[in-house]
Design an enzyme around this catalytic site. Structure first.
Site, PDB file in Angstrom:
ATOM      1  N   ASP A  82      -6.866   4.139  -7.876  1.00 25.13           N
ATOM      2  CA  ASP A  82      -8.101   3.542  -6.753  1.00 25.13           C
ATOM      3  C   ASP A  82      -8.565   5.463  -7.310  1.00 25.13           C
ATOM      4  O   ASP A  82      -8.446   5.900  -6.376  1.00 25.13           O
ATOM      5  CB  ASP A  82      -7.524   3.029  -6.319  1.00 25.13           C
ATOM      6  N   GLU A 124     -10.513   0.304 -10.363  1.00 30.61           N
ATOM      7  CA  GLU A 124     -11.894  -0.096  -9.081  1.00 30.61           C
ATOM      8  C   GLU A 124     -12.580   0.568  -9.930  1.00 30.61           C
ATOM      9  O   GLU A 124     -13.094   1.916 -10.230  1.00 30.61           O
ATOM     10  CB  GLU A 124     -11.690   0.122  -8.101  1.00 30.61           C
ATOM     11  N   THR A 135      -4.525 -10.273  -0.419  1.00 28.79           N
ATOM     12  CA  THR A 135      -5.122 -10.986   1.000  1.00 28.79           C
ATOM     13  C   THR A 135      -3.884 -10.128   1.867  1.00 28.79           C
ATOM     14  O   THR A 135      -2.729 -10.626   1.912  1.00 28.79           O
ATOM     15  CB  THR A 135      -4.675 -11.996   0.658  1.00 28.79           C
ATOM     16  N   ASP A 153      -0.379  -1.600  -4.763  1.00 29.17           N
ATOM     17  CA  ASP A 153      -1.996  -1.091  -4.395  1.00 29.17           C
ATOM     18  C   ASP A 153      -2.990   0.417  -3.022  1.00 29.17           C
ATOM     19  O   ASP A 153      -2.184   0.626  -3.156  1.00 29.17           O
ATOM     20  CB  ASP A 153      -1.733  -2.766  -2.822  1.00 29.17           C
ATOM     21  N   GLY A 164     -10.061  -6.718  -0.241  1.00 23.38           N
ATOM     22  CA  GLY A 164     -11.335  -7.267   0.995  1.00 23.38           C
ATOM     23  C   GLY A 164     -11.617  -8.870   0.473  1.00 23.38           C
ATOM     24  O   GLY A 164     -12.258  -8.792   0.936  1.00 23.38           O
ATOM     25  N   ALA A 165     -10.938  -9.659   0.569  1.00 27.28           N
ATOM     26  CA  ALA A 165     -11.130 -11.115   0.393  1.00 27.28           C
ATOM     27  C   ALA A 165     -10.009 -11.648   1.443  1.00 27.28           C
ATOM     28  O   ALA A 165     -10.619 -12.681   1.124  1.00 27.28           O
ATOM     29  CB  ALA A 165     -10.471 -11.358  -0.958  1.00 27.28           C
ATOM     30  N   SER A 166     -10.116 -11.539   2.333  1.00 29.32           N
ATOM     31  CA  SER A 166      -9.763 -11.990   3.776  1.00 29.32           C
ATOM     32  C   SER A 166     -10.822 -13.333   4.079  1.00 29.32           C
ATOM     33  O   SER A 166     -11.748 -12.625   4.014  1.00 29.32           O
ATOM     34  CB  SER A 166      -8.945 -11.769   4.629  1.00 29.32           C
ATOM     35  N   SER A 204       0.868  -1.691  -0.018  1.00 29.94           N
ATOM     36  CA  SER A 204       0.304   0.392   0.063  1.00 29.94           C
ATOM     37  C   SER A 204       0.914   0.995   0.025  1.00 29.94           C
ATOM     38  O   SER A 204       2.134   0.971   0.238  1.00 29.94           O
ATOM     39  CB  SER A 204      -1.252  -0.353   1.113  1.00 29.94           C
ATOM     40  N   GLY A 216     -10.461  -5.705   5.807  1.00 32.13           N
ATOM     41  CA  GLY A 216     -10.304  -5.731   7.422  1.00 32.13           C
ATOM     42  C   GLY A 216     -11.113  -7.177   8.134  1.00 32.13           C
ATOM     43  O   GLY A 216     -11.124  -7.743   7.180  1.00 32.13           O
TER      44      GLY A 216
HETATM   45  O1  LIG Z   1      -8.345  -5.204  -0.354  1.00 32.68           O
HETATM   46  C1  LIG Z   1      -7.015  -5.452   0.582  1.00 32.68           C
HETATM   47  C2  LIG Z   1      -7.264  -6.791   1.631  1.00 32.68           C
HETATM   48  O2  LIG Z   1      -8.301  -7.330   2.145  1.00 32.68           O
HETATM   49  P1  LIG Z   1      -8.098  -7.863   3.180  1.00 32.68           P
HETATM   50  O3  LIG Z   1      -8.214  -6.890   4.752  1.00 32.68           O
HETATM   51  O4  LIG Z   1      -9.480  -8.829   3.328  1.00 32.68           O
HETATM   52  O5  LIG Z   1      -7.117  -8.561   3.911  1.00 32.68           O
HETATM   53  N1  LIG Z   1      -6.048  -5.236   0.023  1.00 32.68           N
HETATM   54  O6  LIG Z   1      -5.937  -4.164  -1.284  1.00 32.68           O
HETATM   55 CA   LIG Z   2     -11.365   2.939  -3.991  1.00 30.28          CA
HETATM   56 NA    NA Z   3      -4.788  -3.453  -5.772  1.00 32.45          NA
HETATM   57 ZN   LIG Z   4      -8.353  -3.872  -1.436  1.00 31.68          ZN
END
Ligand SMILES: O=C(COP(=O)(O)O)NO
Ligand SMILES: [Ca+2]
Ligand code: NA
Ligand SMILES: [Zn+2]
Length: 311
Positions: free
Chosen positions: A110, A140, A258, A88, A215-217, A49, A185
């Site tokens: 983004d 996105e 993730t 990211d 947000g795939a965790s 990030s 998160g």
């Molecule tokens: O989207 C994410 C990570 O999402 P998580 O918080 O679900 O791991 N990074 O860009």
């Molecule tokens: Ca965004």
């Molecule tokens: Na990304």
């Molecule tokens: Zn993200």
């Protein structure tokens, strides 16, 4: 080998499997991720990030970007698996340019919190410059509830399918992140984890692009429990269940962001170690369990997403 992210994702999109994109902030997470990916003979996407880049460079994001490029290249050059480095949630034009200049494989622009026309205009500008430097681009549409590094989104805004068609046709991006109901998160859902598969299927059909799930965790409860046994308080944490994750891959998700899962595995291992060894003060020892658990989560994610052996 160090590759362009597009190379990894075009193959994944053609063959309908997922590749995890793992966030790092330091050396230890990078070592754990690459150990797990190498053992699984899986491609690896490492992502940072803007905050991670400022953290590594102690405020100097040109330095931070070079540190991550050099660390990742050093390891990737000696590995048989393809490894890419991705920015990211790029929002600050200066940081995006610093990553392109430093040699990142790809960057996310983004601009999803702007209106459609502004998002499209900004994305086209970044894509033109990134492509001139051989760097691939993610963008996105829609918004994830919660905080995205430095932007607070009030609630989920799901991707508009017609906008996605125009956006992907005109922006020249290489891979696309449609918001379909996840959030960043450890506290993603109040009730059941519901994602809009119908919207996802349509976006895949219409755009034909490799798609990204943010947000795939999964927020793996095995590690939440270990962390809580050693003093953590993660009450109410809930992520994307692995069967839901598999469905999204079936409908065309290829890059699976993730971050939270690695953070929880790491802190679980660290808390457990510190509770069990009051005499240790060598970081190579007291980070060991944290890195082992993180490597385990990496390998489990690879099995769930189907990228093992895809090199
Ligand atoms: O989207 C994410 C990570 O999402 P998580 O918080 O679900 O791991 N990074 O860009
Ligand atoms: Ca965004
Ligand atoms: Na990304
Ligand atoms: Zn993200």
């Amino acid at each position: 080998s160090y590759v362009n992210t597009r190379e990894i994702l075009d193959k994944a999109s053609k063959e309908y499997y997922g590749v995890a994109a793992f966030n790092i902030n330091n050396l230890e997470f990078l070592q754990a991720i690459l150990a797990g990916a190498a053992e699984k003979k899986s491609p690896a996407i490492i992502e940072t990030s803007e905050g991670a880049i400022k953290y590594a460079g102690m405020g100097d994001y040109f330095k931070g970007a070079r540190i991550f490029v050099n660390m990742v290249k050093e390891f990737a050059n000696d590995l048989d698996i393809p490894v890419a480095l991705h920015l990211d949630h790029g929002k600050d034009f200066n940081i995006i340019m610093a990553c392109i200049k430093a040699g990142y494989s790809s960057v996310m622009i983004d601009a999803s919190h702007y209106d459609f026309e502004d998002n499209l205009r900004i994305t086209k500008d970044v894509a033109r410059i990134a492509h001139a430097a051989g760097v691939s681009v993610e963008a996105e549409l829609g918004q994830l509830a919660g905080i995205e590094d430095n932007v607070e989104a009030a609630e989920n805004v799901l991707v508009n399918v017609d906008q996605a068609e125009k956006f992907c046709a005109e922006s020249e991006i290489d891979f696309f992140a449609p918001a379909i109901g996840t959030s960043h998160g450890a506290f993603k859902f109040k009730g059941e984890a519901k994602l809009d598969y119908d919207r996802l299927k349509k976006v895949k059909e219409i755009t034909g692009k490799p798609l990204v799930l943010h947000g795939a965790s999964s927020v793996v409860q095995e590690y939440v429990k270990i962390a809580e046994e050693h003093g953590a308080d993660f009450g109410g944490s809930k992520g994307v269940p692995s069967d839901v994750l598999k469905e999204t891959v079936k409908f065309g998700i290829n890059k699976v962001n993730t971050d939270t899962d690695l953070r929880i595995a790491y802190i679980a291992g660290l808390r457990e170690y510190l509770d069990n060894d009051s005499k240790q003060f060598d970081p190579r020892k007291y980070y060991k369990v944290a890195m082992d658990y993180t490597k385990q989560v990496v390998m489990d994610r690879i099995d769930i997403l189907g990228s093992a052996g895809k090199i």
